[in-house]
Design a protein around this motif. Sequence first.
Motif, short mmCIF file in Angstrom:
data_model
loop_
_atom_site.label_atom_id
_atom_site.label_comp_id
_atom_site.label_asym_id
_atom_site.label_seq_id
_atom_site.Cartn_x
_atom_site.Cartn_y
_atom_site.Cartn_z
N TYR A 109 0.83 -1.20 0.00
CA TYR A 109 0.00 0.00 0.00
C TYR A 109 0.87 1.26 0.00
N GLN A 110 2.04 1.15 -0.60
CA GLN A 110 3.02 2.24 -0.57
C GLN A 110 2.46 3.56 -1.09
N LYS A 111 1.85 3.53 -2.27
CA LYS A 111 1.35 4.78 -2.86
C LYS A 111 0.24 5.40 -2.02
N GLN A 112 -0.69 4.56 -1.54
CA GLN A 112 -1.80 5.09 -0.74
C GLN A 112 -1.28 5.72 0.54
N VAL A 113 -0.31 5.06 1.18
CA VAL A 113 0.25 5.56 2.44
C VAL A 113 1.04 6.83 2.19
N GLU A 114 1.79 6.86 1.13
CA GLU A 114 2.55 8.08 0.79
C GLU A 114 1.61 9.26 0.59
N GLY A 162 5.54 5.33 -5.07
CA GLY A 162 5.39 3.89 -4.88
C GLY A 162 6.66 3.17 -4.52
N LYS A 163 7.67 3.93 -4.09
CA LYS A 163 8.95 3.32 -3.73
C LYS A 163 9.35 3.76 -2.33
N GLN A 164 9.74 2.82 -1.51
CA GLN A 164 10.14 3.12 -0.14
C GLN A 164 11.44 3.90 -0.12
N SER A 165 11.48 4.94 0.70
CA SER A 165 12.70 5.71 0.93
C SER A 165 12.90 5.83 2.43
N ALA A 166 14.06 6.30 2.84
CA ALA A 166 14.33 6.47 4.27
C ALA A 166 13.35 7.46 4.88
N ALA A 167 13.04 8.54 4.14
CA ALA A 167 12.10 9.54 4.66
C ALA A 167 10.69 8.97 4.73
N PHE A 208 6.68 -0.16 7.48
CA PHE A 208 6.23 -0.93 6.32
C PHE A 208 4.80 -0.54 5.98
N ALA A 209 4.53 -0.23 4.71
CA ALA A 209 3.20 0.20 4.28
C ALA A 209 2.32 -1.03 4.02
N GLY A 210 1.91 -1.67 5.08
CA GLY A 210 1.12 -2.89 4.99
C GLY A 210 -0.36 -2.66 5.17
N ALA A 211 -1.11 -3.77 5.23
CA ALA A 211 -2.57 -3.71 5.26
C ALA A 211 -3.11 -3.06 6.53
N VAL A 212 -2.51 -3.33 7.68
CA VAL A 212 -3.02 -2.76 8.92
C VAL A 212 -2.85 -1.24 8.93
N THR A 213 -1.65 -0.79 8.55
CA THR A 213 -1.39 0.65 8.52
C THR A 213 -2.33 1.36 7.55
N TRP A 214 -2.47 0.81 6.34
CA TRP A 214 -3.37 1.45 5.38
C TRP A 214 -4.82 1.35 5.85
N GLY A 215 -5.19 0.26 6.51
CA GLY A 215 -6.55 0.13 7.01
C GLY A 215 -6.90 1.25 7.98
N VAL A 216 -5.97 1.61 8.85
CA VAL A 216 -6.19 2.71 9.80
C VAL A 216 -6.34 4.03 9.04
N MET A 217 -5.46 4.26 8.09
CA MET A 217 -5.52 5.50 7.31
C MET A 217 -6.80 5.60 6.49
N ASP A 218 -7.19 4.48 5.88
CA ASP A 218 -8.42 4.45 5.09
C ASP A 218 -9.63 4.76 5.96
N LEU A 219 -9.65 4.21 7.18
CA LEU A 219 -10.74 4.49 8.10
C LEU A 219 -10.77 5.98 8.46
N MET A 220 -9.60 6.56 8.69
CA MET A 220 -9.54 7.99 8.99
C MET A 220 -10.11 8.82 7.85
N ASN A 221 -9.78 8.43 6.62
CA ASN A 221 -10.31 9.15 5.45
C ASN A 221 -11.82 9.05 5.40
N LYS A 222 -12.36 7.87 5.66
CA LYS A 222 -13.81 7.67 5.62
C LYS A 222 -14.50 8.43 6.74
N GLN A 223 -13.87 8.47 7.92
CA GLN A 223 -14.45 9.24 9.03
C GLN A 223 -14.49 10.72 8.70
N LYS A 224 -13.42 11.21 8.11
CA LYS A 224 -13.36 12.63 7.76
C LYS A 224 -14.43 13.00 6.74
N ALA A 225 -14.69 12.08 5.81
CA ALA A 225 -15.66 12.33 4.75
C ALA A 225 -17.09 12.48 5.27
#
Length: 231
Positions: free
Chosen positions: A42-47, A56-61, A81-98
């Motif tokens: 979920y690199q791009k979504q998390v970025e 879509g590429k991991q960097s130190a920053a 790591f931009a994995g499913a759990v991290t993106w799931g939290v972010m996606d939920l935040m986006n939906k809550q904000k909407a």
Amino acid sequence: MGDIGRRSAIALAVTGLLTPLTLALGAAPAQSASCTTQTGPYQKQVEKFLGRPVDGKQSAADCKAIQAFQTKHGITPNAGFAGAVTWGVMDLMNKQKAVGDNPNADGKCPVNKGRIACVNLTLQLSWIQDGKKLVYGPVPVRTGRDGYETRTGLKKIYWRHIDHVSSIYHVPMPYSQFFDGGQAFHSVGVSMWNPPGSHGCANMTKTDAKKYWSLLKNGDDVFVYGRKPGT
């Protein structure tokens, strides 16, 4: 309620339905793990969520930004790591904000009960309304994890205890307002987005729990609906 009923409710409240000691006390954030160089699925979504360059590429920053988010919300492992759990939290935040200031747009929380506290498990949001008028919220809540789901349906607040403490886990549960067999609104000291969730209660920030305490009373209705992601 009678003494037997109250004792039964208290027993349920302290036998595993509610937040365990370390979570309720607000355990210190875990020490940061070494930053991963791996690009997550979920690199791009998390970025994008973090305002990072979306390549879509991991960097130190990138890793440091992801890791800081994970540490803040108690997501483990916090290796950036931009994995499913991290993106799931972010996606939920986006939906809550909407949702904005119209949490009952779908009309699922009853508007014919007068003052009522609504809990949307799917969006992990709660609010208080009076008829069609929004009284307070919506605010994020942290409800029951898989196997300890916050039960759905129409309920009533039946017992309030401002300084409630679990006698088994010695867990402080300030501003507790019980609405279903030991499940209650109460404040906790962890992020509302800390996975995987509570042991059945609707966790809230202290500010929101205090406001709910001031606005609700015994006998007020509570309506819980939807399904928490991951349950």
